[in-house]
Design a protein around this motif. Structure first.
Motif, PDB file in Angstrom:
ATOM      1  N   ILE A 116      45.764  38.133  37.215  1.00 33.75           N
ATOM      2  CA  ILE A 116      44.829  37.352  36.394  1.00 33.75           C
ATOM      3  C   ILE A 116      44.337  36.112  37.152  1.00 33.75           C
ATOM      4  O   ILE A 116      43.139  35.822  37.183  1.00 33.75           O
ATOM      5  CB  ILE A 116      45.483  36.935  35.059  1.00 33.75           C
ATOM      6  CG1 ILE A 116      45.847  38.173  34.228  1.00 33.75           C
ATOM      7  CG2 ILE A 116      44.559  36.008  34.266  1.00 33.75           C
ATOM      8  CD1 ILE A 116      44.688  39.044  33.822  1.00 33.75           C
ATOM      9  N   VAL A 117      45.265  35.387  37.772  1.00 35.60           N
ATOM     10  CA  VAL A 117      44.883  34.180  38.515  1.00 35.60           C
ATOM     11  C   VAL A 117      44.004  34.553  39.705  1.00 35.60           C
ATOM     12  O   VAL A 117      42.996  33.900  39.978  1.00 35.60           O
ATOM     13  CB  VAL A 117      46.142  33.395  38.963  1.00 35.60           C
ATOM     14  CG1 VAL A 117      45.755  32.216  39.838  1.00 35.60           C
ATOM     15  CG2 VAL A 117      46.932  32.915  37.752  1.00 35.60           C
ATOM     16  N   ASP A 118      44.381  35.612  40.403  1.00 34.66           N
ATOM     17  CA  ASP A 118      43.601  36.118  41.539  1.00 34.66           C
ATOM     18  C   ASP A 118      42.168  36.450  41.123  1.00 34.66           C
ATOM     19  O   ASP A 118      41.202  36.100  41.803  1.00 34.66           O
ATOM     20  CB  ASP A 118      44.291  37.380  42.079  1.00 34.66           C
ATOM     21  CG  ASP A 118      43.899  37.705  43.501  1.00 34.66           C
ATOM     22  OD1 ASP A 118      42.738  37.485  43.863  1.00 34.66           O
ATOM     23  OD2 ASP A 118      44.756  38.178  44.248  1.00 34.66           O
ATOM     24  N   PHE A 119      42.033  37.094  39.986  1.00 32.23           N
ATOM     25  CA  PHE A 119      40.730  37.514  39.474  1.00 32.23           C
ATOM     26  C   PHE A 119      39.837  36.316  39.156  1.00 32.23           C
ATOM     27  O   PHE A 119      38.614  36.389  39.274  1.00 32.23           O
ATOM     28  CB  PHE A 119      40.931  38.374  38.217  1.00 32.23           C
ATOM     29  CG  PHE A 119      39.676  38.968  37.667  1.00 32.23           C
ATOM     30  CD1 PHE A 119      39.074  40.051  38.294  1.00 32.23           C
ATOM     31  CD2 PHE A 119      39.088  38.461  36.514  1.00 32.23           C
ATOM     32  CE1 PHE A 119      37.907  40.612  37.783  1.00 32.23           C
ATOM     33  CE2 PHE A 119      37.925  39.005  36.005  1.00 32.23           C
ATOM     34  CZ  PHE A 119      37.330  40.095  36.640  1.00 32.23           C
ATOM     35  N   SER A 120      40.457  35.194  38.777  1.00 34.38           N
ATOM     36  CA  SER A 120      39.677  34.007  38.394  1.00 34.38           C
ATOM     37  C   SER A 120      39.127  33.236  39.589  1.00 34.38           C
ATOM     38  O   SER A 120      38.174  32.458  39.450  1.00 34.38           O
ATOM     39  CB  SER A 120      40.536  33.061  37.544  1.00 34.38           C
ATOM     40  OG  SER A 120      41.494  32.395  38.342  1.00 34.38           O
ATOM     41  N   VAL A 121      39.714  33.440  40.765  1.00 36.45           N
ATOM     42  CA  VAL A 121      39.377  32.621  41.942  1.00 36.45           C
ATOM     43  C   VAL A 121      37.890  32.644  42.300  1.00 36.45           C
ATOM     44  O   VAL A 121      37.261  31.579  42.381  1.00 36.45           O
ATOM     45  CB  VAL A 121      40.248  33.003  43.161  1.00 36.45           C
ATOM     46  CG1 VAL A 121      39.739  32.321  44.434  1.00 36.45           C
ATOM     47  CG2 VAL A 121      41.699  32.624  42.902  1.00 36.45           C
ATOM     48  N   PRO A 122      37.274  33.821  42.528  1.00 35.55           N
ATOM     49  CA  PRO A 122      35.856  33.790  42.941  1.00 35.55           C
ATOM     50  C   PRO A 122      34.934  33.155  41.908  1.00 35.55           C
ATOM     51  O   PRO A 122      33.958  32.482  42.274  1.00 35.55           O
ATOM     52  CB  PRO A 122      35.512  35.265  43.166  1.00 35.55           C
ATOM     53  CG  PRO A 122      36.581  36.044  42.502  1.00 35.55           C
ATOM     54  CD  PRO A 122      37.794  35.185  42.482  1.00 35.55           C
ATOM     55  N   PHE A 123      35.248  33.319  40.629  1.00 33.97           N
ATOM     56  CA  PHE A 123      34.393  32.760  39.575  1.00 33.97           C
ATOM     57  C   PHE A 123      34.517  31.243  39.514  1.00 33.97           C
ATOM     58  O   PHE A 123      33.512  30.524  39.467  1.00 33.97           O
ATOM     59  CB  PHE A 123      34.747  33.379  38.229  1.00 33.97           C
ATOM     60  CG  PHE A 123      34.543  34.864  38.173  1.00 33.97           C
ATOM     61  CD1 PHE A 123      33.276  35.412  38.067  1.00 33.97           C
ATOM     62  CD2 PHE A 123      35.630  35.725  38.257  1.00 33.97           C
ATOM     63  CE1 PHE A 123      33.088  36.777  38.029  1.00 33.97           C
ATOM     64  CE2 PHE A 123      35.444  37.100  38.229  1.00 33.97           C
ATOM     65  CZ  PHE A 123      34.170  37.629  38.112  1.00 33.97           C
ATOM     66  N   LEU A 124      35.755  30.745  39.526  1.00 38.53           N
ATOM     67  CA  LEU A 124      35.957  29.303  39.404  1.00 38.53           C
ATOM     68  C   LEU A 124      35.531  28.564  40.660  1.00 38.53           C
ATOM     69  O   LEU A 124      34.920  27.490  40.574  1.00 38.53           O
ATOM     70  CB  LEU A 124      37.443  29.006  39.089  1.00 38.53           C
ATOM     71  CG  LEU A 124      37.902  29.409  37.690  1.00 38.53           C
ATOM     72  CD1 LEU A 124      39.415  29.221  37.549  1.00 38.53           C
ATOM     73  CD2 LEU A 124      37.173  28.601  36.631  1.00 38.53           C
ATOM     74  N   VAL A 125      35.842  29.110  41.837  1.00 37.45           N
ATOM     75  CA  VAL A 125      35.454  28.446  43.087  1.00 37.45           C
ATOM     76  C   VAL A 125      33.936  28.316  43.192  1.00 37.45           C
ATOM     77  O   VAL A 125      33.410  27.243  43.489  1.00 37.45           O
ATOM     78  CB  VAL A 125      36.035  29.184  44.310  1.00 37.45           C
ATOM     79  CG1 VAL A 125      35.426  28.646  45.605  1.00 37.45           C
ATOM     80  CG2 VAL A 125      37.559  29.038  44.354  1.00 37.45           C
ATOM     81  N   THR A 126      33.248  29.414  42.941  1.00 35.39           N
ATOM     82  CA  THR A 126      31.786  29.363  43.037  1.00 35.39           C
ATOM     83  C   THR A 126      31.178  28.467  41.953  1.00 35.39           C
ATOM     84  O   THR A 126      30.180  27.778  42.201  1.00 35.39           O
ATOM     85  CB  THR A 126      31.167  30.764  42.935  1.00 35.39           C
ATOM     86  OG1 THR A 126      31.655  31.419  41.757  1.00 35.39           O
ATOM     87  CG2 THR A 126      31.502  31.608  44.149  1.00 35.39           C
ATOM     88  N   PHE A 127      31.795  28.429  40.767  1.00 36.78           N
ATOM     89  CA  PHE A 127      31.313  27.562  39.692  1.00 36.78           C
ATOM     90  C   PHE A 127      31.398  26.094  40.107  1.00 36.78           C
ATOM     91  O   PHE A 127      30.427  25.345  40.002  1.00 36.78           O
ATOM     92  CB  PHE A 127      32.113  27.797  38.409  1.00 36.78           C
ATOM     93  CG  PHE A 127      31.810  26.801  37.326  1.00 36.78           C
ATOM     94  CD1 PHE A 127      30.625  26.846  36.631  1.00 36.78           C
ATOM     95  CD2 PHE A 127      32.731  25.808  37.013  1.00 36.78           C
ATOM     96  CE1 PHE A 127      30.329  25.907  35.631  1.00 36.78           C
ATOM     97  CE2 PHE A 127      32.475  24.878  36.023  1.00 36.78           C
ATOM     98  CZ  PHE A 127      31.264  24.938  35.336  1.00 36.78           C
ATOM     99  N   PHE A 128      32.571  25.664  40.591  1.00 35.85           N
ATOM    100  CA  PHE A 128      32.746  24.254  40.953  1.00 35.85           C
ATOM    101  C   PHE A 128      31.953  23.896  42.207  1.00 35.85           C
ATOM    102  O   PHE A 128      31.505  22.759  42.343  1.00 35.85           O
ATOM    103  CB  PHE A 128      34.223  23.925  41.124  1.00 35.85           C
ATOM    104  CG  PHE A 128      34.980  23.872  39.832  1.00 35.85           C
ATOM    105  CD1 PHE A 128      34.652  22.937  38.865  1.00 35.85           C
ATOM    106  CD2 PHE A 128      36.017  24.765  39.567  1.00 35.85           C
ATOM    107  CE1 PHE A 128      35.341  22.873  37.658  1.00 35.85           C
ATOM    108  CE2 PHE A 128      36.711  24.712  38.367  1.00 35.85           C
ATOM    109  CZ  PHE A 128      36.371  23.769  37.410  1.00 35.85           C
ATOM    110  N   CYS A 129      31.776  24.855  43.114  1.00 29.36           N
ATOM    111  CA  CYS A 129      30.969  24.583  44.318  1.00 29.36           C
ATOM    112  C   CYS A 129      29.492  24.408  43.974  1.00 29.36           C
ATOM    113  O   CYS A 129      28.762  23.723  44.698  1.00 29.36           O
ATOM    114  CB  CYS A 129      31.126  25.725  45.328  1.00 29.36           C
ATOM    115  SG  CYS A 129      32.656  25.684  46.257  1.00 29.36           S
TER     116      CYS A 129
END
Length: 200
Positions: free
Chosen positions: A185-198
């Motif tokens: 679950i945490v792994d799956f969230s990484v690309p979405f959250l990183v790109t959102f904050f960037c």
């Protein structure tokens, strides 16, 4: 503790071999690390399969434990927000982007380098490697002082692969499936959250 030190020492030896070009570059470019990881997961699976009590123990766990990945994500982001508010040379969004890697240093650092440049990408790489090393080295202390779920939460996205053997050793086999679920679950969230904050 001894097992954690051995794992980290292998990382250090690998980094030194790469730095001094002791291993041919083409050799490290293939899928060797993928196959080693597959072998590691096979060994963990065999270990679980040989112990029928593991699945029974997982069924007896509190159903609220499925919220652990969400708590890990929110806790990490809250910590990053506090750290970001104390840094004058980095924006809050940049700190949140770095923290959103959750230990998944290869993917998050690539995204951050692409969006924000190599300097922040390097910070993300080192920050997320450090998170994984802390999970590996501090697992026995985390279990002793904060409980058996602490190494899973600290491990972030790595709990379904690299930190799983250490979590199994110190938290117990009954937490293996929870650890894999948490990591996924945490792994799956990484690309979405990183790109959102960037993108902020």
């Amino acid at each position: 503790m001894k097992g954690s030190l051995i794992i980290v020492s292998f990382f250090v030896v690998g980094a030194l071999c790469g730095f001094h070009h002791l291993i041919p570059y083409d050799f490290t470019q293939n899928d060797l690390s993928y196959y080693v990881l597959c072998g590691l997961m096979l060994c963990v699976g065999i270990n679980i399969g040989n112990d029928p009590q593991t699945l029974k123990s997982f069924r007896s766990l509190n159903p609220r434990l499925v919220l652990l990945p969400i708590i890990t994500i929110l806790g990490t982001l809250a910590g990053c927000a506090v750290a970001g508010s104390l840094m004058s040379h980095r924006s809050l969004a940049e700190c949140m982007a770095v923290g959103s890697g959750f230990g998944y240093y290869s993917l998050s650092s690539i995204f951050i380098t692409e969006y924000k440049g190599p300097e922040l990408g390097t910070i993300a790489l080192l920050s997320n490697i450090l998170r994984e090393i802390i999970a590996l080295l501090a697992a026995p202390f985390l279990v002793k002082y904060f409980g058996k779920l602490a190494p899973i939460s600290v491990g972030g996205a790595t709990t379904m692969d690299t930190t799983l053997p250490i979590i199994t050793q110190y938290s117990g086999k009954e937490f293996v499936i929870l650890s894999i679920f948490h990591g996924f679950i945490v792994d799956f969230s990484v690309p979405f959250l990183v790109t959102f904050f960037c993108s902020l």
